[in-house]
Write a protein that holds these residues in place. Structure first.
Motif, short mmCIF file in Angstrom:
data_model
loop_
_atom_site.label_atom_id
_atom_site.label_comp_id
_atom_site.label_asym_id
_atom_site.label_seq_id
_atom_site.Cartn_x
_atom_site.Cartn_y
_atom_site.Cartn_z
N ARG A 91 0.83 -1.21 0.00
CA ARG A 91 0.00 0.00 0.00
C ARG A 91 0.86 1.25 0.00
N HIS A 92 1.91 1.26 0.79
CA HIS A 92 2.76 2.46 0.82
C HIS A 92 3.49 2.64 -0.51
N ILE A 93 3.90 1.54 -1.13
CA ILE A 93 4.53 1.67 -2.45
C ILE A 93 3.52 2.28 -3.42
N HIS A 94 2.30 1.74 -3.38
CA HIS A 94 1.28 2.21 -4.32
C HIS A 94 0.95 3.69 -4.09
N GLY A 95 0.76 4.04 -2.83
CA GLY A 95 0.40 5.42 -2.52
C GLY A 95 1.52 6.40 -2.87
N VAL A 96 2.74 6.06 -2.48
CA VAL A 96 3.86 6.96 -2.76
C VAL A 96 4.10 7.05 -4.27
N ALA A 97 4.04 5.91 -4.96
CA ALA A 97 4.27 5.93 -6.41
C ALA A 97 3.22 6.78 -7.11
N ALA A 98 1.98 6.71 -6.64
CA ALA A 98 0.91 7.47 -7.28
C ALA A 98 1.18 8.97 -7.17
N MET A 258 19.48 3.32 -16.41
CA MET A 258 19.46 2.47 -15.21
C MET A 258 20.20 3.15 -14.05
N MET A 259 21.25 3.88 -14.40
CA MET A 259 21.96 4.61 -13.36
C MET A 259 21.01 5.63 -12.72
N VAL A 260 20.32 6.38 -13.56
CA VAL A 260 19.38 7.38 -13.02
C VAL A 260 18.26 6.69 -12.25
N VAL A 261 17.74 5.59 -12.83
CA VAL A 261 16.67 4.87 -12.16
C VAL A 261 17.12 4.39 -10.79
N SER A 262 18.35 3.89 -10.70
CA SER A 262 18.81 3.35 -9.42
C SER A 262 18.89 4.46 -8.36
N ILE A 263 19.32 5.64 -8.78
CA ILE A 263 19.39 6.74 -7.81
C ILE A 263 17.97 7.19 -7.44
N TYR A 264 17.11 7.22 -8.44
CA TYR A 264 15.71 7.56 -8.19
C TYR A 264 15.08 6.58 -7.19
N LEU A 265 15.40 5.29 -7.34
CA LEU A 265 14.78 4.30 -6.46
C LEU A 265 15.22 4.46 -5.01
N ILE A 266 16.44 4.96 -4.80
CA ILE A 266 16.87 5.25 -3.43
C ILE A 266 15.95 6.31 -2.83
N PHE A 267 15.74 7.37 -3.60
CA PHE A 267 14.83 8.44 -3.19
C PHE A 267 13.42 7.88 -2.98
N PHE A 268 12.98 7.07 -3.91
CA PHE A 268 11.62 6.54 -3.85
C PHE A 268 11.40 5.69 -2.60
N PHE A 269 12.32 4.77 -2.34
CA PHE A 269 12.12 3.90 -1.18
C PHE A 269 12.36 4.62 0.13
N TYR A 270 13.19 5.67 0.09
CA TYR A 270 13.28 6.50 1.29
C TYR A 270 11.89 7.05 1.61
N TYR A 276 6.20 8.76 4.04
CA TYR A 276 5.06 8.43 3.18
C TYR A 276 3.86 9.34 3.46
N ASP A 277 3.88 10.08 4.55
CA ASP A 277 2.69 10.84 4.96
C ASP A 277 2.22 11.83 3.90
N PHE A 278 3.18 12.45 3.21
CA PHE A 278 2.80 13.47 2.24
C PHE A 278 1.91 12.89 1.14
N ALA A 279 2.04 11.58 0.91
CA ALA A 279 1.32 10.97 -0.21
C ALA A 279 -0.05 10.44 0.20
N MET A 280 -0.31 10.39 1.52
CA MET A 280 -1.58 9.81 1.96
C MET A 280 -2.21 10.79 2.92
N ASP A 281 -3.22 11.48 2.44
CA ASP A 281 -3.78 12.56 3.25
C ASP A 281 -4.37 12.03 4.56
N PRO A 282 -4.01 12.67 5.68
CA PRO A 282 -4.51 12.21 6.98
C PRO A 282 -6.03 12.17 7.03
#
Ligand code: HEM
Lengths: 404, 310
Positions: A91-98, A258-270, A276-282
């Motif tokens: 759920r957090h992956i889905h919400g943050v990715a969205a 892939m290099m850019v994607v890998s750096i992006y994924l660090i940011f994403f999973f952080y 994750y709160d910013f992506a899921m309104d309280p």
């Protein structure tokens, strides 16, 4: 019928039937990309990866989600978040990715605008891209309905209500969309269908179209230089990779992507694990309650700029401005009258237009969330007027742009 | 170099947008209060030193309404009858001494409506009496007697470190708030039923209780299952310290928990609303390490491929 010989290997067997060597050549090893590009050209791949993350996490969520007004909230917040193993992770992956997908889409769009990548044969790339933007918006909105929290309900109410406002008076249409007088079971069911079937199908089709639209014009480059792809490709194939102005999509471009994607994924999973709160309104963690209007109703951040174009005007003018904002980006390739497909920094007044548009949309986004009162309302009004004004002047300033 | 500059520009605009839609927007939309550390500064301090053995006798003034199970006093009424009488079921006092702040308890006993901050609802001049009556001293030193009762309640309660988050919640909030995800209802934990009749009987009792409670409070207190996500830790902490700050005129009393117990109450709300938080921490660490290693390999691969290109 074509002539088939006894295959010497599995590769050969497949090749005779599917022409995999040719496909590989056309789509990968001899699909030429300019060498002179920066990491912004990897945003397309970042988007593709993010879409894949949305698809995979969505499939897992779908196994436990219940599209029923009495069960939806608990199926998400209890069953998925707390009972099912790793449900919270999906759920957090889905919400943050969205949420993040829109950040990347906006970066990708403004990259295209900055480098003039919507012109000179690249119009269909732009238009298919805008169709993707619309499809993603619809996907995000329909997905937001599914947890059936307070914001799902009230955003659904407010947005569908738009059609009954002002001179539109399309109450029949509103009821038709909702399948009821208010958002209820029929409403949830159809948005569920849209979210998990129809819109994803459309998105996949549009991604294919978008990629297809890229194949013939090729992508642009950092200096807007016109490249003779045949000649440069010949150099590359002759082994002069250093002199050639092009690189192969696979592996050359792919390795950078892939290099850019890998750096992006660090940011994403952080974000997924720690922010994750910013992506899921309280507010959406309160169950839907048709009798209790939340103090503040606002859409997710990526819709705020267009919402703010609706708000500061009287109803009818607001609706027209809103409709204008929804379609105007489609027309960019035709409103930009200049023949120059070079970076905005070299394009006279357009340079200022670009930065003004970017900053204006950020201001609109900021104001769109705040209650429409006092100074914020005034700033919002001027920012909305500036947005419309910028589009009106665009054909004129680009018409008189000097050819570079 | 140029790529770094572009990255800086992209990051800058992203952060500005983030700042506007998150911290800035929230600061403009919501009232913000800082915690006083549950000091209850408006209440006068306890001046007398209490004696638990004397307090043991004095609590007879309480057991007409409250149960004290550890001391062998069953609640005089079942939850629904109590709610019919008082509007709400007075909590069992076994652990009151540790859950509630000492100074608060003393003030509560002397003047419930004042300590609970519900004087706007209960004005004796208008005949609106708080259902918990003020303590009438048996002798002539009321201060001393109150201190004795408090000392007694503290002596029978479990120790601070033995108080579980769940116990803290049940004593302080459980009579008003259900927590569906923790299987808690206002009349206690919902049992597993073998027979449908028993389940329906329980549901009926619960609905009756909730009717009385809603009438007493003016509204049914919300189920707190997901409040740790919908309101967040800081809001809940400062809200229970003084509900009137955020919701002027609300019927929710200032519950008067001690700072330690407030932490436990919040811990319990995390246990029911965000139960996977520890797993999230651990999995998060591993995923981040994995992504870092992945990035190193991706960068090496790019360097390898591009060595021939420029
Ligand atoms: C959300 C799904 C999208 C995906 C998966 C996607 C994917 C891609 C990919 C892989 C590329 C080639 C690499 C690159 O230049 O980044 C590309 C290029 C491009 N996209 Fe998208 N895109 C999406 C949305 C959009 C949108 C919303 C727009 C704007 C309306 C857009 C406009 C463009 C343009 C103009 C190019 C050409 C860039 C150039 O020639 O330099 N795309 N897209």
């Amino acid at each position: 019928m074509a002539h088939f010989t006894k295959a010497k290997s599995l590769h050969d067997w497949l090749n005779q039937r599917l022409a995999i060597d040719t496909l590989r050549r056309v789509l990968a090893t001899e699909y030429w990309i300019p060498k002179n590009i920066n990491f912004l050209w990897a945003m397309g791949m970042v988007l593709a990866i993010t879409f894949a993350l949305l698809l995979v996490s969505g499939i897992f969520l779908l196994m436990y989600y219940q599209p029923n007004v009495d069960l939806a909230f608990d199926s998400v917040n209890y069953t998925i978040m707390q009972e099912v193993g790793y449900g919270w992770l999906w759920r957090h992956i889905h919400g943050v990715a969205a949420s993040v997908v829109f950040l990347i889409i906006y970066i990708h769009m403004f990259t295209g605008i900055y480098y003039g990548s919507y012109k000179k044969g690249r119009e269909m790339i732009w238009i298919s891209g805008m169709l993707l933007f619309v499809a993603f918006s619809a996907e995000a909105f329909s997905g937001y309905m599914l947890p059936w929290g307070q914001m799902s309900y009230w955003a659904g109410m407010v947005i569908t209500n738009l059609f009954s406002m002002g001179g539109l008076q399309l109450d029949g249409l509103v009821e038709w969309i909702r399948g009821d007088y208010i958002p209820a079971q029929a409403f949830l069911n159809r948005f569920f269908m849209l979210h998990v079937l129809l819109i994803p199908l459309a998105i996949i089709g549009l991604i294919v179209l978008h990629f297809g639209a890229l194949r013939i014009p090729h992508v642009n480059n950092q200096d807007g230089e016109e490249i003779d792809f045949e000649a440069e490709a010949a150099k590359y194939k002759a082994g002069n990779k250093k002199e050639s102005k092009v690189i192969a999509f696979v592996n050359d471009f792919m390795s950078k992507d892939m290099m850019v994607v890998s750096i992006y994924l660090i940011f994403f999973f952080y974000l997924v694990f720690y922010h994750y709160d910013f992506a899921m309104d309280p507010v959406n963690f309160d169950p839907a309650d048709g009798l209790k209007t939340p103090t503040h109703i606002y859409p997710e951040w990526y819709f705020l700029w267009s919402y703010e174009i609706l708000r500061p005007f009287s109803t009818n003018v607001g609706l027209i401005a809103f409709a204008f904002a929804q379609v105007i980006f489609f027309l960019l390739p035709f409103l930009d009258r200049s023949p120059n497909a070079v970076p905005a920094s070299r394009r006279g007044l357009f340079k200022y237009w670009f930065w003004a548009m970017l900053i204006d949309m950020i201001i609109l986004t900021g104001m769109g969330k705040l209650p429409p009162e006092g100074i914020f309302s005034t700033i919002g009004l001027y920012a909305a007027l500036l947005f419309i004004g910028l589009w009106i002047v665009l054909p004129f300033i680009t018409k008189f742009e000097k050819k570079v | 170099m140029k790529e770094l500059l572009i990255l800086a520009v992209v990051t800058f605009f992203t952060l500005v947008t983030y700042y506007l839609v998150e911290p800035f927007a929230h600061s403009q939309m919501h009232k913000h209060f800082e915690s006083d550390g549950f000091a209850y500064k408006d209440l006068p301090a306890v001046t007398k030193k209490g004696d638990a053995s004397r307090g043991k006798d004095l609590v007879s003034a309480c057991i007409g309404c409250h149960g004290i199970e550890v001391a062998g006093f069953q609640a005089p009424m079942d939850a629904v009858s109590a709610a019919a009488t008082f509007g709400v079921n007075p909590p069992d006092l076994s652990n009151a001494g540790v859950v509630f702040d000492e100074k608060f308890l003393a003030n509560l006993i002397k003047n419930p409506a004042h300590a609970l901050m519900v004087e706007h609802k209960f004005d004796p001049a208008k005949g609106q009496m708080h259902p918990m009556s003020e303590y009438y001293a048996t002798g002539d030193d009321k201060e001393q007697e109150v201190a004795d009762i408090v000392a007694y309640l503290r002596s029978i309660a479990v120790k601070q470190e033995e108080l579980t988050p769940k116990m803290a919640f049940e004593t302080a909030c459980g009579r008003c708030h259900a927590v569906n995800y923790g299987n808690w209802t206002q009349i206690g934990e919902k049992p597993k039923f073998k027979k449908k009749q028993d389940e329906l009987a329980f549901e009926t009792q619960l609905l009756d209780y909730q009717d009385y409670l809603a009438k007493y409070m003016g509204t049914l207190p919300p189920d707190l299952s997901m409040y740790i996500r919908s309101r967040g830790e800081h809001y809940i902490e400062t809200f229970i310290e003084n509900p009137q700050n955020y919701l002027k005129g609300t019927a929710m009393p200032r519950v008067g928990v001690s700072a330690e117990s407030a932490e436990k109450v919040i811990e319990h709300l995390k246990d029911v609303g965000d139960s996977k938080r520890h797993e999230r921490e651990t999995v998060g660490k591993y995923v981040m390490i994995y992504m870092l290693i992945f990035a190193i390999f991706a960068i090496l691969w790019k360097k390898e491929v591009w060595r021939d290109l420029h």
